[in-house]
Scaffold this active site. Structure first.
Site, PDB file in Angstrom:
ATOM      1  N   LYS A 133      17.735  32.534  33.204  1.00 23.25           N
ATOM      2  CA  LYS A 133      17.589  31.354  32.357  1.00 23.25           C
ATOM      3  C   LYS A 133      17.108  30.154  33.158  1.00 23.25           C
ATOM      4  O   LYS A 133      16.326  29.339  32.661  1.00 23.25           O
ATOM      5  CB  LYS A 133      18.931  31.041  31.678  1.00 23.25           C
ATOM      6  CG  LYS A 133      18.893  29.852  30.737  1.00 23.25           C
ATOM      7  CD  LYS A 133      20.256  29.623  30.109  1.00 23.25           C
ATOM      8  CE  LYS A 133      20.227  28.420  29.182  1.00 23.25           C
ATOM      9  NZ  LYS A 133      21.563  28.189  28.549  1.00 23.25           N
ATOM     10  N   ARG A 186      25.376  36.391  32.000  1.00 23.33           N
ATOM     11  CA  ARG A 186      25.001  36.216  30.603  1.00 23.33           C
ATOM     12  C   ARG A 186      24.768  37.599  30.010  1.00 23.33           C
ATOM     13  O   ARG A 186      24.292  38.502  30.686  1.00 23.33           O
ATOM     14  CB  ARG A 186      23.749  35.366  30.469  1.00 23.33           C
ATOM     15  CG  ARG A 186      23.881  33.964  31.081  1.00 23.33           C
ATOM     16  CD  ARG A 186      22.574  33.210  31.024  1.00 23.33           C
ATOM     17  NE  ARG A 186      22.688  31.896  31.637  1.00 23.33           N
ATOM     18  CZ  ARG A 186      22.462  31.640  32.921  1.00 23.33           C
ATOM     19  NH1 ARG A 186      22.113  32.648  33.728  1.00 23.33           N
ATOM     20  NH2 ARG A 186      22.591  30.424  33.406  1.00 23.33           N
ATOM     21  N   HIS A 233      24.586  28.726  38.065  1.00 23.26           N
ATOM     22  CA  HIS A 233      24.410  27.377  37.542  1.00 23.26           C
ATOM     23  C   HIS A 233      23.655  26.510  38.549  1.00 23.26           C
ATOM     24  O   HIS A 233      24.032  26.461  39.718  1.00 23.26           O
ATOM     25  CB  HIS A 233      25.764  26.723  37.244  1.00 23.26           C
ATOM     26  CG  HIS A 233      26.449  27.284  36.052  1.00 23.26           C
ATOM     27  ND1 HIS A 233      27.823  27.299  35.906  1.00 23.26           N
ATOM     28  CD2 HIS A 233      25.950  27.859  34.929  1.00 23.26           C
ATOM     29  CE1 HIS A 233      28.131  27.858  34.751  1.00 23.26           C
ATOM     30  NE2 HIS A 233      27.021  28.206  34.143  1.00 23.26           N
ATOM     31  N   HIS A 255      30.125  34.826  24.551  1.00 23.36           N
ATOM     32  CA  HIS A 255      29.882  34.000  25.744  1.00 23.36           C
ATOM     33  C   HIS A 255      31.182  33.583  26.415  1.00 23.36           C
ATOM     34  O   HIS A 255      31.170  33.153  27.579  1.00 23.36           O
ATOM     35  CB  HIS A 255      29.068  32.763  25.353  1.00 23.36           C
ATOM     36  CG  HIS A 255      28.450  32.050  26.520  1.00 23.36           C
ATOM     37  ND1 HIS A 255      27.463  32.607  27.311  1.00 23.36           N
ATOM     38  CD2 HIS A 255      28.685  30.820  27.044  1.00 23.36           C
ATOM     39  CE1 HIS A 255      27.113  31.758  28.260  1.00 23.36           C
ATOM     40  NE2 HIS A 255      27.843  30.665  28.124  1.00 23.36           N
ATOM     41  N   ARG A 285      32.034  34.908  29.898  1.00 21.65           N
ATOM     42  CA  ARG A 285      31.483  34.164  31.044  1.00 21.65           C
ATOM     43  C   ARG A 285      32.380  32.986  31.406  1.00 21.65           C
ATOM     44  O   ARG A 285      32.648  32.742  32.585  1.00 21.65           O
ATOM     45  CB  ARG A 285      30.074  33.702  30.686  1.00 21.65           C
ATOM     46  CG  ARG A 285      29.284  33.034  31.792  1.00 21.65           C
ATOM     47  CD  ARG A 285      27.827  32.975  31.369  1.00 21.65           C
ATOM     48  NE  ARG A 285      27.074  31.973  32.074  1.00 21.65           N
ATOM     49  CZ  ARG A 285      26.505  32.138  33.262  1.00 21.65           C
ATOM     50  NH1 ARG A 285      26.643  33.281  33.898  1.00 21.65           N
ATOM     51  NH2 ARG A 285      25.804  31.167  33.830  1.00 21.65           N
ATOM     52  N   TYR A 323      32.959  24.402  32.499  1.00 20.76           N
ATOM     53  CA  TYR A 323      33.520  25.706  32.133  1.00 20.76           C
ATOM     54  C   TYR A 323      35.004  25.771  32.466  1.00 20.76           C
ATOM     55  O   TYR A 323      35.807  26.320  31.713  1.00 20.76           O
ATOM     56  CB  TYR A 323      32.810  26.816  32.920  1.00 20.76           C
ATOM     57  CG  TYR A 323      31.565  27.368  32.284  1.00 20.76           C
ATOM     58  CD1 TYR A 323      30.699  26.563  31.554  1.00 20.76           C
ATOM     59  CD2 TYR A 323      31.242  28.704  32.427  1.00 20.76           C
ATOM     60  CE1 TYR A 323      29.544  27.074  30.990  1.00 20.76           C
ATOM     61  CE2 TYR A 323      30.083  29.235  31.862  1.00 20.76           C
ATOM     62  CZ  TYR A 323      29.248  28.408  31.147  1.00 20.76           C
ATOM     63  OH  TYR A 323      28.117  28.925  30.590  1.00 20.76           O
TER      64      TYR A 323
END
Length: 403
Positions: free
Chosen positions: A263, A238, A373, A347, A350, A382
């Site tokens: 996060k 990130r 994740h 983003h 990523r 993704y």
């Protein structure tokens, strides 16, 4: 897997600075010729490189602030700042603190403080946000801001205010926002627009072209920007994680970078390519002003330091890189290099890393671990949301061609 550049494709009109545009001097933006030319050569020959207060501070007669009003606003901002500080990036906190005065000025108008507001008060506040007109970006006009535009605030902007107030009341342990929050679940006007949830991955060839264009530009920060984007691309991290990296978090011998309190609330280690690592080792200490263990590796220069930053905070804001990517993506689309219907944001780097690794045959669990994740379904989203879509389109098109 990282980006590869062909020397003959990239060195054109770069190393000699013969481009007419390159000859123009930009006011206040002196280039460092030693670093500039050497960096260009190293990068191009390397194999492995791959919102402010949106309502504004306009001088409206109805919003003329007295000293007591300013003290009132500062009091509540400081309370929030103390609770929020350290939990988010400095740039995020500053953005939130720039939006909160809009809410505090509303409480002054109705003669209540935040602890006294009712559900109906919050309804009126968001009705105000939905009907107000958006001013121009006053960050560009410090002395004489222009008049407000005719555009209303977007749903996403209003949604951000909702999330900000929800966070504000949770941190200050106040429960008078709860009733409105429950009411909002049934209110269609205040909700996040779904379009912004979808980001396409930035493809390798498009990332390569973005890097080329930054290097060819006359930007004073182009060396730093390229180093940051290269690290973002390699690590799949990130942007806030990379911008918060300090020297003590980095192993510049092995190319290991540690993220703390991410996060998901976990620590994580990522890697970069040898090409990126060589560039970091060669240029970081030559462009950075500070290099002590607690200093960020991606930092502001002395001239770029903002006045509202704390004296010892040299962290670069995410908005800088977001604007850079958005600007270049628009140019690539205009020139036909990138498809117009691609939704590419910062983003997307990523997402692009996940997609590139998947196409290279890297197992899903390893990609999940690199990206940090908790839920593998996020990693699959993704990858498969784009892969399956493109494969389906290809199959359908072949079928139509056979008819």
């Amino acid at each position: 897997m990282v980006s590869d550049f062909k020397k003959e494709d990239v060195l054109e009109n770069v190393t000699s600075n013969t481009d007419e545009k390159g000859k123009k001097k930009v006011k206040g933006k002196k280039q460092k010729p030693v670093i500039t030319l050497e960096f260009e050569k190293d990068l191009m020959e390397s194999k492995g490189i791959g919102d402010s207060d949106i309502i504004g501070e306009n001088n409206s007669e109805n919003e003329e602030k007295t000293l007591s009003d300013k003290d009132y606003i500062e009091k509540w901002k400081n309370l929030y700042k103390e609770k929020r500080k350290g939990a988010v990036a400095q740039s995020t906190l500053e953005n939130e603190l720039s939006k909160l005065p809009v809410f505090f000025r509303y409480t002054i108008k109705i003669g209540k403080n935040p602890t006294e507001l009712t559900k109906n008060d919050f309804i009126k506040f968001f009705d105000y946000l939905q009907n107000i007109k958006k001013p121009h970006d006053n960050r560009k006009y410090k002395k004489n801001p222009p008049k407000k535009s005719s555009k209303p605030l977007s749903r996403n902007t209003i949604w951000k205010y909702y999330l900000l107030l929800k966070t504000f009341y949770l941190l200050l342990e106040l429960n008078n926002f709860d009733e409105f929050s429950e009411y909002n679940k049934r209110l269609p006007q205040i909700k996040k627009a779904t379009k912004s949830d979808h980001y396409d991955p930035l493809l390798k060839e498009h990332f390569d072209e973005i890097i080329r264009r930054i290097i060819r530009s006359t930007s004073r920060t182009r060396v730093r920007d390229v180093l940051a984007l290269m690290l973002l691309w390699d690590s799949g991290a990130r942007v806030s994680e990379v911008l918060n990296l300090t020297y003590k978090d980095c192993d510049f011998k092995k190319g290991r970078f540690k993220f703390f309190d991410t996060k998901n609330g976990e620590n994580r280690t990522v890697i970069c390519s040898k090409g990126t690592l060589d560039m970091l080792n060669k240029y970081l200490n030559r462009i950075n002003i500070k290099n002590s263990p607690d200093d960020p590796i991606i930092q502001l220069s002395a001239k770029g330091k903002r006045k509202n930053k704390e004296e010892d905070d040299d962290t670069v804001g995410t908005n800088h890189f977001s604007r850079k990517i958005t600007e270049l993506v628009k140019k690539l689309k205009k020139e036909g290099i990138m498809e117009n219907n691609m939704c590419i944001v910062l983003h997307s780097l990523r997402h692009g890393r996940a997609y590139a690794l998947y196409k290279a045959g890297v197992p899903i669990p390893k990609i999940q671990h690199l990206l940090g994740h908790k839920d593998q379904r996020i990693t699959l989203d993704y990858i498969h949301s784009f892969t399956d879509y493109m494969d389906t389109l290809d199959d359908l098109q072949k079928q139509l061609d056979r008819e």
